[in-house]
Motif scaffolding. Sequence first.
Motif, PDB file in Angstrom:
ATOM      1  N   ALA A 290       0.818  -1.208   0.000  1.00  0.00           N
ATOM      2  CA  ALA A 290       0.000   0.000   0.000  1.00  0.00           C
ATOM      3  C   ALA A 290       0.858   1.266   0.000  1.00  0.00           C
ATOM      4  CB  ALA A 290      -0.936  -0.013   1.205  1.00  0.00           C
ATOM      5  N   THR A 291       1.676   1.421  -1.037  1.00  0.00           N
ATOM      6  CA  THR A 291       2.447   2.643  -1.202  1.00  0.00           C
ATOM      7  C   THR A 291       1.521   3.760  -1.678  1.00  0.00           C
ATOM      8  OG1 THR A 291       2.977   2.155  -3.506  1.00  0.00           O
ATOM      9  CG2 THR A 291       4.471   1.285  -1.827  1.00  0.00           C
ATOM     10  N   PRO A 292       1.922   5.034  -1.514  1.00  0.00           N
ATOM     11  CA  PRO A 292       1.064   6.127  -2.001  1.00  0.00           C
ATOM     12  C   PRO A 292       0.711   5.988  -3.472  1.00  0.00           C
ATOM     13  CG  PRO A 292       2.778   7.001  -0.568  1.00  0.00           C
ATOM     14  CD  PRO A 292       3.096   5.541  -0.779  1.00  0.00           C
ATOM     15  N   LEU A 293       1.653   5.515  -4.270  1.00  0.00           N
ATOM     16  CA  LEU A 293       1.393   5.349  -5.694  1.00  0.00           C
ATOM     17  C   LEU A 293       0.321   4.299  -5.936  1.00  0.00           C
ATOM     18  CD1 LEU A 293       2.446   6.477  -8.368  1.00  0.00           C
ATOM     19  CD2 LEU A 293       4.092   4.597  -8.434  1.00  0.00           C
ATOM     20  N   VAL A 294       0.421   3.168  -5.254  1.00  0.00           N
ATOM     21  CA  VAL A 294      -0.556   2.096  -5.413  1.00  0.00           C
ATOM     22  C   VAL A 294      -1.923   2.528  -4.884  1.00  0.00           C
ATOM     23  CG1 VAL A 294      -1.196  -0.204  -4.594  1.00  0.00           C
ATOM     24  CG2 VAL A 294       1.108   0.210  -5.451  1.00  0.00           C
ATOM     25  N   LEU A 295      -1.952   3.215  -3.746  1.00  0.00           N
ATOM     26  CA  LEU A 295      -3.222   3.660  -3.183  1.00  0.00           C
ATOM     27  C   LEU A 295      -3.914   4.652  -4.113  1.00  0.00           C
ATOM     28  CD1 LEU A 295      -2.360   4.113   0.596  1.00  0.00           C
ATOM     29  CD2 LEU A 295      -3.661   2.264  -0.473  1.00  0.00           C
ATOM     30  N   GLY A 296      -3.134   5.527  -4.746  1.00  0.00           N
ATOM     31  CA  GLY A 296      -3.719   6.462  -5.693  1.00  0.00           C
ATOM     32  C   GLY A 296      -4.363   5.754  -6.860  1.00  0.00           C
ATOM     33  N   GLN A 297      -3.682   4.739  -7.366  1.00  0.00           N
ATOM     34  CA  GLN A 297      -4.246   3.978  -8.479  1.00  0.00           C
ATOM     35  C   GLN A 297      -5.453   3.169  -8.038  1.00  0.00           C
ATOM     36  OE1 GLN A 297      -0.815   1.771  -9.810  1.00  0.00           O
ATOM     37  NE2 GLN A 297      -0.108   3.435 -11.114  1.00  0.00           N
ATOM     38  N   ALA A 298      -5.409   2.639  -6.806  1.00  0.00           N
ATOM     39  CA  ALA A 298      -6.547   1.869  -6.294  1.00  0.00           C
ATOM     40  C   ALA A 298      -7.775   2.760  -6.150  1.00  0.00           C
ATOM     41  CB  ALA A 298      -6.186   1.240  -4.952  1.00  0.00           C
ATOM     42  N   GLY A 299      -7.576   3.997  -5.693  1.00  0.00           N
ATOM     43  CA  GLY A 299      -8.695   4.923  -5.574  1.00  0.00           C
ATOM     44  C   GLY A 299      -9.327   5.231  -6.911  1.00  0.00           C
ATOM     45  N   ARG A 300      -8.490   5.463  -7.911  1.00  0.00           N
ATOM     46  CA  ARG A 300      -9.035   5.748  -9.235  1.00  0.00           C
ATOM     47  C   ARG A 300      -9.739   4.520  -9.813  1.00  0.00           C
ATOM     48  NH1 ARG A 300      -4.257   8.782  -9.495  1.00  0.00           N
ATOM     49  NH2 ARG A 300      -3.108   7.114 -10.527  1.00  0.00           N
ATOM     50  N   LEU A 301      -9.231   3.346  -9.504  1.00  0.00           N
ATOM     51  CA  LEU A 301      -9.880   2.118  -9.968  1.00  0.00           C
ATOM     52  C   LEU A 301     -11.264   1.976  -9.348  1.00  0.00           C
ATOM     53  CD1 LEU A 301      -9.666  -0.546 -11.557  1.00  0.00           C
ATOM     54  CD2 LEU A 301      -8.564  -1.556  -9.547  1.00  0.00           C
ATOM     55  N   LEU A 302     -11.384   2.228  -8.040  1.00  0.00           N
ATOM     56  CA  LEU A 302     -12.688   2.157  -7.381  1.00  0.00           C
ATOM     57  C   LEU A 302     -13.648   3.192  -7.953  1.00  0.00           C
ATOM     58  CD1 LEU A 302     -11.580   1.697  -3.666  1.00  0.00           C
ATOM     59  CD2 LEU A 302     -12.756   0.000  -5.078  1.00  0.00           C
ATOM     60  N   ALA A 303     -13.148   4.396  -8.196  1.00  0.00           N
ATOM     61  CA  ALA A 303     -13.997   5.435  -8.782  1.00  0.00           C
ATOM     62  C   ALA A 303     -14.451   5.043 -10.179  1.00  0.00           C
ATOM     63  CB  ALA A 303     -13.247   6.764  -8.821  1.00  0.00           C
ATOM     64  N   ALA A 304     -13.552   4.452 -10.955  1.00  0.00           N
ATOM     65  CA  ALA A 304     -13.884   4.075 -12.334  1.00  0.00           C
ATOM     66  C   ALA A 304     -14.965   2.995 -12.374  1.00  0.00           C
ATOM     67  CB  ALA A 304     -12.630   3.598 -13.065  1.00  0.00           C
ATOM     68  N   VAL A 305     -14.857   1.968 -11.530  1.00  0.00           N
ATOM     69  CA  VAL A 305     -15.870   0.908 -11.568  1.00  0.00           C
ATOM     70  C   VAL A 305     -17.199   1.412 -11.011  1.00  0.00           C
ATOM     71  CG1 VAL A 305     -14.209  -0.990 -11.505  1.00  0.00           C
ATOM     72  CG2 VAL A 305     -15.133  -0.094  -9.355  1.00  0.00           C
TER      73      VAL A 305
ATOM     74  N   ARG B 128       6.824  -0.210  -5.427  1.00  0.00           N
ATOM     75  CA  ARG B 128       7.517   1.078  -5.442  1.00  0.00           C
ATOM     76  C   ARG B 128       7.181   1.864  -6.709  1.00  0.00           C
ATOM     77  NH1 ARG B 128      13.500  -0.115  -5.250  1.00  0.00           N
ATOM     78  NH2 ARG B 128      12.836  -0.952  -3.245  1.00  0.00           N
ATOM     79  N   TRP B 129       6.972   1.128  -7.803  1.00  0.00           N
ATOM     80  CA  TRP B 129       6.688   1.787  -9.086  1.00  0.00           C
ATOM     81  C   TRP B 129       5.232   1.652  -9.513  1.00  0.00           C
ATOM     82  CZ3 TRP B 129       9.893   5.300 -10.415  1.00  0.00           C
ATOM     83  CH2 TRP B 129      11.217   5.216  -9.979  1.00  0.00           C
ATOM     84  N   GLY B 130       4.356   1.365  -8.531  1.00  0.00           N
ATOM     85  CA  GLY B 130       2.932   1.437  -8.793  1.00  0.00           C
ATOM     86  C   GLY B 130       2.270   0.175  -9.296  1.00  0.00           C
ATOM     87  N   PHE B 131       2.967  -0.964  -9.246  1.00  0.00           N
ATOM     88  CA  PHE B 131       2.384  -2.222  -9.712  1.00  0.00           C
ATOM     89  C   PHE B 131       1.903  -3.001  -8.489  1.00  0.00           C
ATOM     90  CE2 PHE B 131       5.474  -0.951 -12.928  1.00  0.00           C
ATOM     91  CZ  PHE B 131       4.728  -1.058 -14.087  1.00  0.00           C
ATOM     92  N   ALA B 132       0.586  -2.974  -8.252  1.00  0.00           N
ATOM     93  CA  ALA B 132       0.042  -3.560  -7.038  1.00  0.00           C
ATOM     94  C   ALA B 132      -0.065  -5.080  -7.118  1.00  0.00           C
ATOM     95  CB  ALA B 132      -1.334  -2.960  -6.740  1.00  0.00           C
ATOM     96  N   HIS B 133      -0.268  -5.609  -8.292  1.00  0.00           N
ATOM     97  CA  HIS B 133      -0.479  -7.050  -8.473  1.00  0.00           C
ATOM     98  C   HIS B 133       0.809  -7.674  -8.996  1.00  0.00           C
ATOM     99  CE1 HIS B 133      -2.128 -10.853  -9.810  1.00  0.00           C
ATOM    100  NE2 HIS B 133      -3.271 -10.544  -9.223  1.00  0.00           N
ATOM    101  N   THR B 134       1.511  -8.405  -8.144  1.00  0.00           N
ATOM    102  CA  THR B 134       2.814  -8.956  -8.517  1.00  0.00           C
ATOM    103  C   THR B 134       2.708  -9.905  -9.702  1.00  0.00           C
ATOM    104  OG1 THR B 134       3.494  -8.803  -6.193  1.00  0.00           O
ATOM    105  CG2 THR B 134       4.860 -10.148  -7.640  1.00  0.00           C
ATOM    106  N   GLY B 135       1.630 -10.701  -9.756  1.00  0.00           N
ATOM    107  CA  GLY B 135       1.475 -11.632 -10.866  1.00  0.00           C
ATOM    108  C   GLY B 135       1.351 -10.922 -12.198  1.00  0.00           C
TER     109      GLY B 135
END
Length: 315
Positions: free
Chosen positions: A170-185, A285-292
């Motif tokens: 849950a880095t700031p970069l990942v959290l920012g992307q997660a928020g936009r993902l929730l807003a988009a869906v 660190r570079w915004g990729f939340a899903h390692t797979g």
Amino acid sequence: MEIQDPDKAEAFLEEAYGARLRLSWLGDPAHGTVLTHTRQDAGAFAIDEVEVVGGFTASPDPLHKVAVVWTHRGRIAGRCAGVEGQARAGEVTLLVQPDLPHDVEGEDVAFTTVLLAPSLVAGVAGGAPHAPAAQIRFAMFEPVDETAQRLWQQTVRYVRDSVLADDALATPLVLGQAGRLLAAVTLSAFPNTLDAEPTDCDRDTKPVLLRRAVEFIESHLATDIGLGDIAAAIHVSPRAVQYMFRRHLETTPVQYLRRLRLHHAHQDLIAGGPGHDTVTAIAARWGFAHTGRFSVLYRQTYGRSPHATLRGASL
């Protein structure tokens, strides 16, 4: 948090949601725990788990949030600005129009609530990071179809159980992307009034603006930025930015940003070592939340797995 006293439960909820609730209990709920509440707070969005014993009604002041409820037990219903919605076990409903009062009722209900800042939702819809919240209006409180509901639920489950459950992820970069993902869906699931088409002036773009956009992206790779931020930095519309990248680079701004972040993750893997770094940590660190998914993208780009690159760095 478990609360047995109804008055204390109301005071707690008013503090948690920042609004007067005007909560009324139906019958006598004073038998054991009447409220269970937990919150995962990421700033621009939060995910609450709530259980309420007994029946209740509430007429809250405006919450200044977009609130979507996923019911696990019982039933919950809401009305706001002439729009109604309800959800029984396994169903999803949107309960709150931003900045408008509303009514809610339920009985013996357990649910997950996703709270989104109106600026986040408006920014995702219009591509502008500071779109006015007053523009957000939802025409329906129930999802457009079962597919949209399932996608919303899967996204919430992923953010809640994977992103927010792992502090390393849950880095700031990942959290920012997660928020936009929730807003988009959410915008996809519930019809709204924020759709917009590009104007002719959006298409009047020049390579110098593209260079400025690229420079902005390259200098903010480790920052939580999106399409709206890029557009604001060079003073054009988000549609104009998309048009420039497609016309001159045959890609999208987001794909370009992801490619550069992948390159930096690649450099960190080369420079790192298994005793000091992990693929998961470098990816996050570079915004990729899903390692797979990161591993699949990495292999497609570099022809080997990120684990192999990291192991090779120690040899």
